[in-house]
Design an enzyme around this catalytic site. Sequence first.
Site, PDB file in Angstrom:
ATOM      1  N   GLU A  40       0.839  -1.201   0.000  1.00 34.31           N
ATOM      2  CA  GLU A  40       0.000   0.000   0.000  1.00 34.31           C
ATOM      3  C   GLU A  40       0.874   1.251   0.000  1.00 34.31           C
ATOM      4  OE1 GLU A  40      -3.108  -0.011  -1.177  1.00 34.31           O
ATOM      5  OE2 GLU A  40      -3.662  -1.381   0.439  1.00 34.31           O
ATOM      6  N   GLY A 127     -16.402   4.543  -3.639  1.00 31.83           N
ATOM      7  CA  GLY A 127     -15.575   5.272  -2.665  1.00 31.83           C
ATOM      8  C   GLY A 127     -15.139   4.437  -1.479  1.00 31.83           C
ATOM      9  N   SER A 132     -13.731   1.683  -7.589  1.00 35.94           N
ATOM     10  CA  SER A 132     -14.882   1.848  -8.479  1.00 35.94           C
ATOM     11  C   SER A 132     -14.547   2.815  -9.614  1.00 35.94           C
ATOM     12  CB  SER A 132     -16.082   2.353  -7.692  1.00 35.94           C
ATOM     13  OG  SER A 132     -15.743   3.508  -6.953  1.00 35.94           O
ATOM     14  N   ASP A 177      -4.483   0.439  -9.640  1.00 33.20           N
ATOM     15  CA  ASP A 177      -5.906   0.109  -9.767  1.00 33.20           C
ATOM     16  C   ASP A 177      -6.295  -0.176 -11.219  1.00 33.20           C
ATOM     17  OD1 ASP A 177      -5.657   0.863  -7.148  1.00 33.20           O
ATOM     18  OD2 ASP A 177      -6.725   2.762  -7.366  1.00 33.20           O
TER      19      ASP A 177
HETATM   20  C1  GLA Z   1      -5.266   4.542  -4.206  1.00 32.91           C
HETATM   21  C2  GLA Z   1      -4.547   4.841  -5.511  1.00 32.91           C
HETATM   22  C3  GLA Z   1      -3.528   3.754  -5.844  1.00 32.91           C
HETATM   23  C4  GLA Z   1      -2.600   3.491  -4.660  1.00 32.91           C
HETATM   24  C5  GLA Z   1      -3.405   3.301  -3.370  1.00 32.91           C
HETATM   25  C6  GLA Z   1      -2.546   3.188  -2.155  1.00 32.91           C
HETATM   26  O1  GLA Z   1      -6.053   3.383  -4.350  1.00 32.91           O
HETATM   27  O2  GLA Z   1      -5.483   4.928  -6.566  1.00 32.91           O
HETATM   28  O3  GLA Z   1      -2.799   4.098  -7.000  1.00 32.91           O
HETATM   29  O4  GLA Z   1      -1.655   4.520  -4.524  1.00 32.91           O
HETATM   30  O5  GLA Z   1      -4.326   4.360  -3.161  1.00 32.91           O
HETATM   31  O6  GLA Z   1      -1.792   2.022  -2.207  1.00 32.91           O
END
Ligand code: GLA
Length: 386
Positions: A40, A127, A132, A177
Amino acid sequence: MDSRGPRPAPDRAVDAFQAQWGGEAALLVRAPGRVNLIGEHTDYNEGFVLPMAIDRAVWIALRPRKERRVAVHAVDFGGTLDFGLPTIEKGGPAWGEYVKGVAWSLIEAGHRLTGWEGVVAGDVPIGAGLSSSAALEVAAARAFAAAAGLAWEPLAMARITQRAENDWVGVPCGIMDQLVSIAGVAGHALLIDCRTLEISPVPLPAGAAVVVLDTGTRRGVAASAYQERREQCRQAARFLGAASLRDVTLQDLARASTALSQTTLRRARHVVAENERTRLAAQALQRGDAIEVGLLMNASHASLKEDFEVSSPELDAIVAASRRRPDCLGARLTGAGFGGCAVALVREGDLEGFASEVRDGYRSMTGREARITVCTPAAGAEVIRV
Ligand code: GLA
């Protein structure tokens, strides 16, 4: 456990297409949300992430048009977006910016787009840290590519959809994502090297389930705090003479510990250690060692809470409620943090019992209702002819 409601999203999209535009949709596209198992706040530091695409998705039913106009109706939000190509302007429903942003980004990348009419529906909680918005962007990219007959190049499309979010919507997210929504592999999580974009699918261990725990809180302060964390990471790397925190070790940080501010040091320590945990977790998955993965998830949460400071009382409460159960192998916040969801790795056998005990524990700690969903790893975005 929570069910998905009365009608599956793809059926809602196809039915609403008929009602909205008349006749049949020619194409149906699907792009999944994701849950990140570990890794993360590492993607924008050119590090490692270990997400999986989930069996929750955004669907678009569509029909190409001769006219170079795009018209999209959103079943879940209401409202219709209508815009001409190739010149695209801001304005209209908020969800529409993701669709227009993707069109803009595809055009910026040199693609010639054609028009279509469509309906979007989805079952990714909004959210909640399950991406999403990335799912909507990737579904839109799939729709534009299918309508115009563009080649679908996964890495290029991940960059294009990320750019839509960064430069059109204005959210400075990393690549995780969009990439996992595009490249997901059924039954697997993906170890992604966010520097090279090399993707290694790793199987999920038999006998363990991935359970998403939605705190019901949404991340109000996340945008500015996310930006601030990114900046702190950039400063730490620059101070250490590194291109990014990917190239920094814990020894480098120890040597610089008196020169860096305590906050910057803690932010960097999270990223450096999280990269290592993520690689170890991928190796543990390869060996089928769910216990080790769970321990690494627990350590990740502690680091996100203490060093990166992106947890919240509700996320801590739901993580604590999960860990009270002996069948919980590990639990941590997932996504950007501050609210939204945690993820737990839970031994299969009594998932109903797990869910009901976590709901009760979380309610007694916070007075809030949790939504608990078992997620299975899904394949990435696809076009389905209807
Ligand atoms: C959000 C961002 C990702 C990533 C996460 C944290 O989801 O869209 O790119 O940085 O936070 O890991």
